[in-house]
Design a protein around this motif. Structure first.
Motif, short mmCIF file in Angstrom:
data_model
loop_
_atom_site.label_atom_id
_atom_site.label_comp_id
_atom_site.label_asym_id
_atom_site.label_seq_id
_atom_site.Cartn_x
_atom_site.Cartn_y
_atom_site.Cartn_z
N ARG A 27 66.50 27.43 61.03
CA ARG A 27 66.91 28.64 60.74
C ARG A 27 66.53 29.55 60.96
O ARG A 27 67.79 30.93 61.27
CB ARG A 27 66.68 28.49 59.73
CG ARG A 27 66.81 26.88 58.91
CD ARG A 27 66.49 27.10 57.45
NE ARG A 27 66.44 25.61 56.56
CZ ARG A 27 67.70 25.20 55.46
NH1 ARG A 27 67.65 26.50 54.65
NH2 ARG A 27 67.36 24.62 54.23
N ARG A 28 65.22 29.92 61.27
CA ARG A 28 65.25 31.16 61.64
C ARG A 28 66.50 31.76 62.59
O ARG A 28 65.97 33.09 62.77
CB ARG A 28 63.60 31.76 61.75
CG ARG A 28 63.49 30.90 60.59
CD ARG A 28 61.46 31.18 60.73
NE ARG A 28 61.08 31.05 59.16
CZ ARG A 28 60.60 31.68 58.33
NH1 ARG A 28 60.24 33.08 58.52
NH2 ARG A 28 59.91 31.07 57.36
N ASN A 29 66.63 31.18 63.17
CA ASN A 29 67.82 31.83 64.67
C ASN A 29 68.51 32.46 63.93
O ASN A 29 69.94 32.83 64.88
CB ASN A 29 67.68 30.69 64.89
CG ASN A 29 66.61 30.26 67.03
OD1 ASN A 29 66.09 31.11 67.63
ND2 ASN A 29 65.61 29.47 65.66
N PHE A 30 69.02 31.88 62.83
CA PHE A 30 70.21 32.53 61.93
C PHE A 30 69.92 33.59 61.08
O PHE A 30 68.82 33.64 61.05
CB PHE A 30 71.07 31.52 61.64
CG PHE A 30 71.58 30.29 62.43
CD1 PHE A 30 73.10 29.90 62.64
CD2 PHE A 30 70.87 29.74 62.87
CE1 PHE A 30 73.08 28.54 63.39
CE2 PHE A 30 70.63 28.19 63.07
CZ PHE A 30 72.76 28.36 63.96
N CYS A 31 70.77 34.56 61.26
CA CYS A 31 70.81 35.82 60.03
C CYS A 31 71.81 35.18 58.97
O CYS A 31 72.40 34.36 58.83
CB CYS A 31 71.83 37.24 60.79
SG CYS A 31 73.06 36.61 61.40
N ASP A 32 70.25 36.44 57.86
CA ASP A 32 70.94 35.63 56.58
C ASP A 32 72.65 36.79 56.13
O ASP A 32 71.89 38.07 55.92
CB ASP A 32 69.76 35.28 55.76
CG ASP A 32 71.02 34.80 54.60
OD1 ASP A 32 71.08 35.57 53.62
OD2 ASP A 32 70.12 34.08 54.07
N ILE A 73 71.46 34.44 66.15
CA ILE A 73 70.64 36.05 65.88
C ILE A 73 70.62 36.01 67.51
O ILE A 73 71.37 37.41 68.06
CB ILE A 73 69.55 36.48 65.45
CG1 ILE A 73 68.73 35.92 64.32
CG2 ILE A 73 69.04 37.77 65.86
CD1 ILE A 73 67.98 36.16 63.77
N SER A 90 63.39 40.68 63.47
CA SER A 90 64.89 39.30 63.02
C SER A 90 63.88 38.76 61.67
O SER A 90 64.83 38.15 61.49
CB SER A 90 64.40 38.37 64.03
OG SER A 90 63.46 38.39 64.55
N GLU A 91 62.91 39.07 61.10
CA GLU A 91 62.32 38.36 60.14
C GLU A 91 63.22 38.99 59.36
O GLU A 91 62.83 38.59 57.76
CB GLU A 91 60.67 37.98 60.12
CG GLU A 91 60.02 37.41 61.05
CD GLU A 91 60.00 38.33 62.43
OE1 GLU A 91 60.30 39.37 62.93
OE2 GLU A 91 59.09 37.56 63.60
N CYS A 94 66.39 36.47 58.46
CA CYS A 94 66.91 35.52 58.97
C CYS A 94 67.08 34.27 58.13
O CYS A 94 66.95 35.14 56.87
CB CYS A 94 65.66 34.79 60.25
SG CYS A 94 64.08 34.99 59.72
N SER A 104 76.13 31.55 55.60
CA SER A 104 74.92 31.57 56.32
C SER A 104 74.48 30.01 56.21
O SER A 104 73.62 29.25 57.40
CB SER A 104 73.82 32.74 56.10
OG SER A 104 75.06 34.22 56.53
#
Length: 293
Positions: A27-32, A73, A90-91, A94, A104
């Motif tokens: 998940r944390r590779n995707f932006c929200d 991202i 990014s944190e 994400c 997202s």
């Protein structure tokens, strides 16, 4: 992933079969988009923030809601030329496990759906080990074609990946953590004269606290991993601790034997039928570290 077309052609030539590939990232590779919007709203309260910061974040928001974009991202940076403004990481934008709806999340679920019909799934060491922690229920989440063969390139890095993965610390002061969780954690610390405690699930108050975290796991980022760790007796060291700088609580779980996570890849009860380790630097030290006999 970039070699997938070449591999597919080689397999076709040797076997006559067509194979399909899918990439799988966390998940944390995707932006929200919702987090970006909320971040912009929060920053607008500060009159000293430069307009260029808002311009950059608006560009990220436009990317996040772009139906033709994956939401990754890395794609935003490599293919759309976007850069996060100074002070924003990014944190901060994400996709988190606590997200339960929104455009997202739909993109992320579509990313997972791509793995359901793929013959080969390309993923990271970290996600593969998270998959091992959950006995193969993560990478192709919801799919009816479970992964049966694992091939690990750069396998000499697996031990370090396991050590980094099998530890989690959650500050219970983060936004969204329910108040009853914070109060209960503080009570456990106060009952121990203000010191941190090692959880012992044979004690009712400790067991009840773990159950409380479980009831709020959808609201606490990282709770699923922590719960898994807290309930594996003899494998993890789970604690409730005060902050080093204040009395505010945190929960942690550290692996006592990280290699045990790796052993799930090949032990008799493994979800994998075959495992292949490849690396230019594998040797006897690696075999010792992962407990291969």
């Amino acid at each position: 992933e970039h070699e997938a077309p070449k591999v597919a052609a080689m397999v076709k030539k040797q076997t006559g079969k067509d194979v399909t590939f899918a990439r799988r990232l966390g998940r944390r590779n995707f932006c929200d988009a919702d987090r970006i919007r909320d971040l912009v709203s929060e920053l607008r309260k500060d009159a000293t923030i430069r307009s260029s910061i808002f311009d950059a974040l608006e560009a990220w928001y436009d990317y996040a809601v772009n139906h033709n974009a994956s939401g990754l991202i890395q794609e935003a940076e490599d293919e759309y030329g976007l850069e996060l403004p100074p002070g924003i990481a990014s944190e901060d934008i994400c996709l988190l496990p606590t997200r339960r709806s929104g455009a997202s999340l739909i993109k992320f679920k579509a990313h997972i759906d791509d793995t359901h019909n793929a013959d080969i799934v390309v993923t990271t060491h970290a996600l593969s080990l998270i998959d091992a922690l959950q006995w193969g229920r993560v990478v192709v989440d919801g799919g009816d074609r479970p992964i049966r063969v694992g091939i690990f390139d750069e396998a000499d890095r697996l031990v370090d990946a396991a050590e980094g993965l099998t530890g989690v610390r959650i500050r219970l002061t983060e936004t969204g953590v329910p108040k009853d969780v914070v109060v209960t954690a503080q009570g456990l610390i106060e009952a121990n004269n203000g010191d941190g405690i090692e959880l012992d699930l044979t004690k009712p108050d400790h067991s009840n606290f773990v159950d409380l975290i479980d009831s709020h796991k959808d609201d606490i980022d990282g709770a699923d991993i922590w719960l898994k760790a807290a309930r594996e007796d003899g494998v993890f060291h789970a604690t409730v601790d005060p902050s080093p700088t204040s009395s505010l609580p945190a929960i942690t779980a550290l692996a006592l034997f990280p290699a045990r996570v790796l052993s799930r890849l090949w032990r008799n009860s493994s979800y994998l039928r075959s495992v292949v380790f490849t690396s230019a630097t594998l040797g006897r030290d690696f075999e010792t570290e992962i407990k291969v006999k």
